[in-house]
Design an enzyme around this catalytic site. Structure first.
Site, PDB file in Angstrom:
ATOM      1  N   HIS A 133      35.594 -44.436 -14.516  1.00 33.36           N
ATOM      2  CA  HIS A 133      36.644 -43.604 -14.242  1.00 33.36           C
ATOM      3  C   HIS A 133      37.013 -43.087 -15.730  1.00 33.36           C
ATOM      4  O   HIS A 133      36.809 -43.687 -16.958  1.00 33.36           O
ATOM      5  CB  HIS A 133      37.789 -44.429 -13.802  1.00 33.36           C
ATOM      6  CG  HIS A 133      37.654 -44.829 -12.476  1.00 33.36           C
ATOM      7  ND1 HIS A 133      38.029 -46.155 -12.145  1.00 33.36           N
ATOM      8  CD2 HIS A 133      37.301 -44.141 -11.499  1.00 33.36           C
ATOM      9  CE1 HIS A 133      37.736 -46.117 -10.822  1.00 33.36           C
ATOM     10  NE2 HIS A 133      37.474 -44.999 -10.236  1.00 33.36           N
ATOM     11  N   CYS A 155      43.538 -50.920 -13.592  1.00 33.18           N
ATOM     12  CA  CYS A 155      43.043 -50.960 -12.335  1.00 33.18           C
ATOM     13  C   CYS A 155      43.943 -51.817 -11.229  1.00 33.18           C
ATOM     14  O   CYS A 155      44.169 -51.407 -10.274  1.00 33.18           O
ATOM     15  CB  CYS A 155      41.540 -51.357 -12.011  1.00 33.18           C
ATOM     16  SG  CYS A 155      40.405 -50.491 -12.920  1.00 33.18           S
TER      17      CYS A 155
HETATM   18  N1  GLY Z   1      34.731 -52.030  -8.265  1.00 32.67           N
HETATM   19  C1  GLY Z   1      35.354 -51.135  -8.582  1.00 32.67           C
HETATM   20  C2  GLY Z   1      35.138 -50.007  -7.965  1.00 32.67           C
HETATM   21  O1  GLY Z   1      34.075 -49.600  -7.915  1.00 32.67           O
HETATM   22  O2  GLY Z   1      36.040 -49.262  -7.586  1.00 32.67           O
END
Ligand code: GLY
Length: 255
Positions: free
Chosen positions: A162, A249
């Site tokens: 990201h 996250c």
């Molecule tokens: N495990 C985090 C994701 O891939 O979204």
């Protein structure tokens, strides 16, 4: 205004079956992950956030990574459509809670976007064009945000999951950035501090007021934040890192 709140979710016992893009699968110690998530929530409380947990979703391996399900602006909340199909059911319960705080808009198919790809710097919104996030969703974001005066810009992200894996805003005019993963020339109005090459994920940290929250494994970022005078809280994120997740996250911040 609501008291600053961090929306979080409990760890799923299936976390070990999470989505992985750039990492090889390793065994995740669920009890340890649970403890680490609890310590993360305690750190956010120390920084001044109220913790509110969205409903548990034990059947959704990545459910704890709530950041990817919603992006919150002062004027509106946007419920995403995550890029990994397995993650799309995560948004429903987030929307049920977030509607108490904001009017909601929803990203529709064929748009896909993870909240971890969205970096807001004032009225500029930068969105990673990644394996999870496509241009269709970025166009929808742009249309939703235009009436509120935001400008949305897509940025290619290929080497990490990201955009926010690679960059964080530290101060009004200062970014912490991994220049190998994101082109710093995109941010000419900002001073850019580079992460240490030994810590490619070193920009995935959180800051509020004089607090800085940083994984304990990011020795260089920790030292840099301390030298800048922040009250630094370090948390062990070893199990989340195996799930290809960063510090941001685990929460959706609502102020
Ligand atoms: N495990 C985090 C994701 O891939 O979204």
């Amino acid at each position: 205004m609501n008291q600053p709140t961090a929306l979080t979710r409990a760890i799923s016992p299936l976390l070990g079956e999470c989505e992985l893009t750039h990492l090889e699968r390793e065994v995740i110690d669920i009890r340890k992950a649970d403890q680490q998530h609890h310590e993360y929530e305690q750190a956010l409380e120390k920084m001044g956030y109220i913790i509110r947990r969205v409903p548990e979703a034990p059947h959704l391996p990545d459910g704890v990574f709530v950041e990817d399900t919603a992006v919150v602006f002062p004027e509106v909340g946007i419920i995403t459509r995550p890029g990994a199909e397995s993650r799309r059911p995560e948004t429903k319960t987030m929307a049920e809670i977030l509607k108490e705080y904001r009017e909601l808009r929803f990203i529709e198919a064929p748009g896909t976007i993870d909240g971890g790809d969205v970096l807001t710097l004032g009225k500029s919104v930068y969105i990673g064009i990644s394996q999870r996030t496509n241009r269709e969703a970025i166009n929808q974001f742009s249309e939703i945000l235009k009436p509120f005066g935001y400008k949305v810009t897509g940025i290619p992200v290929t080497k990490c999951l990201h955009l926010k894996t690679a960059i964080a805003q530290i101060e009004d005019d200062l970014l912490l950035i991994n220049p190998e993963w994101v082109d710093r020339e995109i941010f000419p109005d900002y001073r850019c501090e580079h992460v240490h090459p030994n810590e490619p994920n070193g920009a995935n940290i959180m800051r509020k007021d004089n607090w800085a929250l940083c994984p304990s494994s990011f020795k260089y970022s920790l030292e840099w934040l301390s030298k800048r005078g922040y009250d630094v809280i370090s948390v062990d994120q070893s199990e989340m890192a195996k799930a290809e997740a960063g510090l941001t996250c685990g929460s959706v911040i609502v102020t």
